[in-house]
Design a protein around this motif. Structure first.
Motif, PDB file in Angstrom:
ATOM      1  N   MET A 162      32.662  47.294  44.664  1.00  6.66           N
ATOM      2  CA  MET A 162      32.087  46.686  45.958  1.00  6.66           C
ATOM      3  C   MET A 162      31.198  46.953  46.510  1.00  6.66           C
ATOM      4  N   LYS A 186      36.546  39.967  52.606  1.00  7.69           N
ATOM      5  CA  LYS A 186      35.160  39.638  52.085  1.00  7.69           C
ATOM      6  C   LYS A 186      35.170  40.282  50.814  1.00  7.69           C
ATOM      7  N   GLU A 244      39.809  38.351  37.494  1.00  6.04           N
ATOM      8  CA  GLU A 244      40.555  39.368  38.507  1.00  6.04           C
ATOM      9  C   GLU A 244      41.809  39.472  39.879  1.00  6.04           C
ATOM     10  N   SER A 302      34.013  35.425  43.543  1.00  5.87           N
ATOM     11  CA  SER A 302      32.643  34.822  42.703  1.00  5.87           C
ATOM     12  C   SER A 302      32.238  36.107  42.562  1.00  5.87           C
ATOM     13  N   ARG A 303      32.405  37.050  41.798  1.00  8.58           N
ATOM     14  CA  ARG A 303      32.085  38.273  40.572  1.00  8.58           C
ATOM     15  C   ARG A 303      32.873  38.354  39.823  1.00  8.58           C
ATOM     16  N   HIS A 304      33.955  38.016  39.910  1.00 12.19           N
ATOM     17  CA  HIS A 304      35.137  38.754  38.940  1.00 12.19           C
ATOM     18  C   HIS A 304      36.555  37.952  39.070  1.00 12.19           C
ATOM     19  N   TYR A 305      36.643  36.788  38.832  1.00 13.33           N
ATOM     20  CA  TYR A 305      37.147  35.999  39.499  1.00 13.33           C
ATOM     21  C   TYR A 305      38.356  35.714  38.870  1.00 13.33           C
ATOM     22  N   MET A 331      36.136  46.362  36.467  1.00 16.15           N
ATOM     23  CA  MET A 331      35.034  46.368  38.067  1.00 16.15           C
ATOM     24  C   MET A 331      34.563  47.247  39.055  1.00 16.15           C
ATOM     25  N   GLU A 332      33.723  46.831  38.622  1.00 14.58           N
ATOM     26  CA  GLU A 332      32.409  48.173  39.758  1.00 14.58           C
ATOM     27  C   GLU A 332      32.961  48.359  41.115  1.00 14.58           C
ATOM     28  N   GLN A 358      36.305  37.991  48.509  1.00 12.53           N
ATOM     29  CA  GLN A 358      35.685  36.811  48.435  1.00 12.53           C
ATOM     30  C   GLN A 358      35.240  37.432  47.289  1.00 12.53           C
ATOM     31  N   ASP A 359      34.553  38.279  47.457  1.00 14.54           N
ATOM     32  CA  ASP A 359      33.507  39.189  46.313  1.00 14.54           C
ATOM     33  C   ASP A 359      34.052  39.367  45.114  1.00 14.54           C
ATOM     34  N   VAL A 360      35.894  39.607  44.887  1.00 20.07           N
ATOM     35  CA  VAL A 360      36.224  39.431  44.241  1.00 20.07           C
ATOM     36  C   VAL A 360      36.260  37.753  43.116  1.00 20.07           C
TER      37      VAL A 360
END
Length: 189
Positions: free
Chosen positions: A4, A17, A29, A24-27, A1-2, A20-22
């Protein structure tokens, strides 16, 4: 995971936030992620290497602090702390060593406790109407974020449930420093 995106919000909203980012982008994880509230009954939590610190050791005594943990594997855990002068993210062992040091040098009123909440639970249950960001007269201490406050169908503000460190109340699990280290600073086998 890069790395954020960085948000300039209240600590708990930063972590919200990031969660939420995880999602949306890395579910896949999200099950490896946690929100961690650090506080104690006296609301006197010393943390070193903080950007807000004035002296060489960058010590700050917060009322509470919130970080995001990503435990990719049992022996590999990263801490995301936007208030730290350490790299973003930092391995948990380095973070604990430099930020919390040890309770042995502190009076009990300054011992740190850690409420560890799985990210999915945090996203589902956490709410804040931002009342803690206002002065007594109702004016903002600093401008609020430009998106709505975090609320859900059952609550508009439960921040205190996350900050208080009574293990019999509130979400997640509460650990002292030793227990936190034992849980997240596991050596590779």
């Amino acid at each position: 995971m890069e790395k954020m995106g960085i948000f300039l919000l209240e600590r708990e909203e930063n972590v919200y936030k990031l969660c939420q980012d995880v999602v949306s982008r890395h579910y896949s994880e999200i099950q490896k992620c946690y929100a961690v509230f650090v506080s104690n009954p006296k609301r006197t939590v010393p943390l070193w290497r903080q950007r807000a610190g004035k002296e060489e050791d960058k010590l700050v005594v917060w009322d509470y602090h919130v970080v995001f943990l990503y435990q990719a594997e049992p022996d590999r855990c990263l801490v995301y702390d936007l208030d730290s002068e350490l790299p973003f993210p930092t391995y948990v062992h380095k973070y604990v060593t430099e930020t919390f040091r040890t309770d042995n040098i502190l009076k009990p009123d300054y011992f740190r406790y850690f409420r560890v909440i799985p990210a999915t639970e945090f996203l589902k249950d956490f709410t804040s109407d931002r009342r803690h960001m206002k002065r007594i007269d109702g004016s903002w201490i600093k401008p609020p974020p430009n998106y709505p406050a975090i609320c859900n169908a059952t609550s508009t503000h439960n921040l205190e449930d996350f900050i208080q460190m009574d293990a019999t109340k509130g979400p997640g699990q509460v650990h002292n420093l030793t227990q936190f280290v034992q849980r997240f600073c596991k050596p590779a086998t």
